[in-house]
Scaffold this active site. Sequence first.
Site, PDB file in Angstrom:
ATOM      1  N   CYS A 155     -44.339 -54.898  77.064  1.00 48.39           N
ATOM      2  CA  CYS A 155     -44.649 -55.762  76.087  1.00 48.39           C
ATOM      3  C   CYS A 155     -45.071 -54.774  74.124  1.00 48.39           C
ATOM      4  O   CYS A 155     -44.666 -55.417  73.352  1.00 48.39           O
ATOM      5  CB  CYS A 155     -46.196 -56.505  75.969  1.00 48.39           C
ATOM      6  SG  CYS A 155     -46.296 -56.628  77.194  1.00 48.39           S
ATOM      7  N   HIS A 283     -51.494 -59.337  68.594  1.00 47.27           N
ATOM      8  CA  HIS A 283     -51.132 -59.690  69.820  1.00 47.27           C
ATOM      9  C   HIS A 283     -51.836 -60.530  70.392  1.00 47.27           C
ATOM     10  O   HIS A 283     -50.711 -61.598  70.852  1.00 47.27           O
ATOM     11  CB  HIS A 283     -51.153 -58.506  70.633  1.00 47.27           C
ATOM     12  CG  HIS A 283     -50.547 -57.914  72.175  1.00 47.27           C
ATOM     13  ND1 HIS A 283     -49.007 -57.750  71.817  1.00 47.27           N
ATOM     14  CD2 HIS A 283     -51.377 -57.724  72.968  1.00 47.27           C
ATOM     15  CE1 HIS A 283     -48.589 -57.909  72.502  1.00 47.27           C
ATOM     16  NE2 HIS A 283     -48.905 -57.305  74.088  1.00 47.27           N
ATOM     17  N   HIS A 318     -46.120 -65.405  75.084  1.00 50.66           N
ATOM     18  CA  HIS A 318     -45.257 -64.366  75.002  1.00 50.66           C
ATOM     19  C   HIS A 318     -43.580 -64.001  75.482  1.00 50.66           C
ATOM     20  O   HIS A 318     -43.841 -64.004  76.730  1.00 50.66           O
ATOM     21  CB  HIS A 318     -46.641 -63.439  75.747  1.00 50.66           C
ATOM     22  CG  HIS A 318     -46.421 -61.974  75.756  1.00 50.66           C
ATOM     23  ND1 HIS A 318     -45.260 -61.312  74.789  1.00 50.66           N
ATOM     24  CD2 HIS A 318     -47.687 -61.006  76.549  1.00 50.66           C
ATOM     25  CE1 HIS A 318     -45.781 -59.893  75.208  1.00 50.66           C
ATOM     26  NE2 HIS A 318     -47.537 -60.266  75.979  1.00 50.66           N
TER      27      HIS A 318
END
Lengths: 388, 245, 98
Positions: A155, A283, A318
């Site tokens: 990520c 995030h 995401h």
Amino acid sequence: MAVWVTGQGAITCSGSSIDALWQAARHGTSGLKDGLGYIPDQAFIEGRAQLADNPLFAKVTLPPNRAKELALLTLEQAVRRAGWTELRPTDGFILATTTGQIPQWDKALTSYLLGTLAKLEFVEAVQHQPLGDLLDSVCSRIGFSGRQLLVTSACAASTQALAIAAMWLEQGLVDRCIVGGAEVLCDLTIQGFSSLQLLSRKASQPFDLHRSGINLSEGAGFLCLESEPSDRSLACLSGFGLSSDGYHMTAPQPEGHGCRKAMAAALASAALACADIDWIHAHGTGSTHNDSAEAAAIRSLFSNDPPWVSSSKWVHGHALGASGVIESILCIEALRHQIVLKTHGLEQPDPALHLRHPPTNVPTKIQHILKNTLGFGGTNAALVWSAI
Amino acid sequence: MNSVYVVSTGLASDPEAVTKEPRYRKATRGMILANSSIEQTMLGFDREAVREDCGLVLGSCHGELEVTIDFLRTLSQTGVARPILFQNSLHNSTTGFLAMTWRITGPLLTVSRLHFTGEDALATGHLLVRHGLCNFCLITAVDARVAEMVEGLNETKIRSRYTGEGAGAVLLASSTGLERVGRTPRCELIAVNCVNAPTHALTDSPGHYESNGVELFVRALADDEVLNNISLYKPDGSHSLLTWR
Amino acid sequence: MNKLEMNLSPLPADRDQLVQELKALIIHAVNLHHLAPEEIRSDTAFGPDGLNLDSVDVLEVVVAVEQRYQLKVKDAEVGRQHFGTIGNIADFILQNRV
């Protein structure tokens, strides 16, 4: 340090352009359905039409691979916006991905195991498993032969890619640099994240008391970076920080030590103090552990006067390795429009997090935004985006 | 910009000898190979003095392909998604395992680019130390043999990237780092450059693994004291050039 | 006993047998082959004071238990509450088995 963004492109579950993404983030339209963010077919159709219209890309043949096509279409947007009419051998190209090649071979494996595909065809399909195949294929289609790199740090991948591009430019290894991330949805990640009990079936609720998990999504974002400002400059990447937790394979260190270290390093490289940061684009995945670790890191670093903190994951989900660059594009748009975005999906803030949530989209003077990412393997990366 | 020195190097040892040890309870073959190359690199170093200020860059062409196949196999045959297999299935799972084992807190990156994977790992570590992000950086490049593919390739006679395995590791340091551990460097790493060939054709190269750039660099340093560069030619005609002094 | 044989064999008749079977199942699921079943007690904690399993290990155990005993563990909360020791799991299975 300072490097300058002159071009940007994005194709996400919110649509085929930066504007579609920005409008969705601003007005609170989620591109997620049943907890997942697929890119609509229409976005590909629009992207293909634009690509055919760009002389630099007119001869490019689009590959029968979703991630490669996504990368090429999004790259075209960025290069067009930057006004680049050619790619030079002194340019750089950094791509971030985790899932990009999986759809090339996962179904072949399943069919082979079920006895409906011959071993020969299975072995041939898996030949395309290496992620390097994605970068190699995109670069050869656009005739690019300069310095290249593929980052696959889950990520944090595209956030790290931006940091590396900044170093390449600062050290004079390249004159200009393209940085992008591209991810697609596949069984491996959908079933895998589900097995870790991290997926939410509804749109995620970052920092909410009742947050129940993340949403996986597809998406790509590309930026063109240059070492000098110009009249095409959109924003400035003025700092970055990279760190590791060294703690767990898939869970963040609970007090956010690594995340704090990355944010502090980003501020130091931008020569800024905490008080200079107007907004943290977090995030904020909506998973219990990510949000609490990230909030702990923010509280610990910004002890006295925390800036606004919000997440846009409810809007676009995401997109794993592409999330850093896609959300950086939202930071750049926010700097251009001078608006702090609220966290859509946040209904009842978790009081344990003690964060300063924008009650609504706040039009205000914004000079510096801190963009945070945390990834599997305990990988942390933070960027500082600054207005011109 | 800092000068970047090679302090120490290591190669993977036989994974079969250690695979049953409890510390490798959840480790993949790639994790064990990479970790053994780092262990050899770190022999005789004060781990604590290094790790506090150390980055880690891992290169792998195939990543954890064997585990990914296992996860998808279990899923398709029983409908069960196994959490540990997923956790171990990404390219940066290997990196995460090493970061936990060595308690790394510096920059942690995973790179992958076919036969330039090893070179990219070295170049990225060089970049981090040169830029002053950390005074030490561990580099490792690893690919593990995938039984399913080797067997399939033998049967089908397809040319492939999957026949070999191995790992190499290097510890890089700035001059500050060298002082801290009281070491003289093996050499100063000057540059890592890659030159693509115009076409990419797979050729037979038994025992070759794609990310072998670090291992070949380590062997070149060990074999010849006066050598100061190597060109690594790839099966498709592209090559890399590593220079040091 | 491999996983397949365990799935085909009849379910244990009583709690003691169930506990014995769970030890083998857990050793297999999270690769604790360095331990003999006798070294694990029914009240040995899964956490740092005992087997030192992390949260993902426990999820792996949940998956193995669900598959073997044909039951569904509802969410993370149920997992944490009933998956702290082998004894906990045995009781949970006995209460929930159809």
